[in-house]
Scaffold this motif. Sequence first.
Motif, PDB file in Angstrom:
ATOM      1  N   ASN A   1      29.814 -28.513-130.342  1.00 42.57           N
ATOM      2  CA  ASN A   1      29.517 -29.203-129.517  1.00 42.57           C
ATOM      3  C   ASN A   1      28.230 -30.313-128.980  1.00 42.57           C
ATOM      4  O   ASN A   1      28.061 -31.224-128.458  1.00 42.57           O
TER       5      ASN A   1
ATOM      6  N   PRO B   1      25.863 -32.846-130.978  1.00 39.70           N
ATOM      7  CA  PRO B   1      26.132 -34.224-130.918  1.00 39.70           C
ATOM      8  C   PRO B   1      26.928 -34.418-132.991  1.00 39.70           C
ATOM      9  O   PRO B   1      25.941 -33.293-134.252  1.00 39.70           O
TER      10      PRO B   1
ATOM     11  N   THR C   1      23.249 -34.390-134.888  1.00 40.05           N
ATOM     12  CA  THR C   1      22.756 -33.000-135.139  1.00 40.05           C
ATOM     13  C   THR C   1      23.312 -31.938-136.345  1.00 40.05           C
ATOM     14  O   THR C   1      22.924 -31.635-136.795  1.00 40.05           O
TER      15      THR C   1
END
Length: 166
Positions: free
Chosen positions: A21, A23, A26
Amino acid sequence: MSGAPGLPSAALVAGLARFNNAPFATAEAALLECCGSRRWAHRMAAHRPFPDLASLLAASDEAGYDLAPGDIAEALAAEPAPCLHHDAPRAAHLALRAAHAAYESRFGHSFVICLDACPPSQAVDQVLAGIRVRLTHEVDEERAVTADELRRLARSRLVELVIEGW
């Protein structure tokens, strides 16, 4: 879930969920810490979500096998050379530096080895023995061994990332 013996499956599920989950940017940046190939990291981030650790590791292997020589060179350039604790004897530091220099001179890139199964007290001996053996390889054979070591390192780092990094 398999792949992380002794880890409670709830912790692994939670870590994988956080990874899935995160981003895209990231996740991609974190994946670059596992393998320095931007192509590999992008592919891994794009293929999320992974249903379990085994699927994540299988995808890592597949992406690793698909790396072109330039991608492998990029990953190798990002790899730190195995090193010693600063308190190790000077002779050990010199031996390791000389072995790395010989390896880099012969193959044109840094030596990589996955030491997951090696106790820290034996790491220096394993690295030096590995370099000695691998210096006898032909270039094509060493290229294959190096790519395999990069895949093993990526797998190990992915497990750490899922368990500790999220």
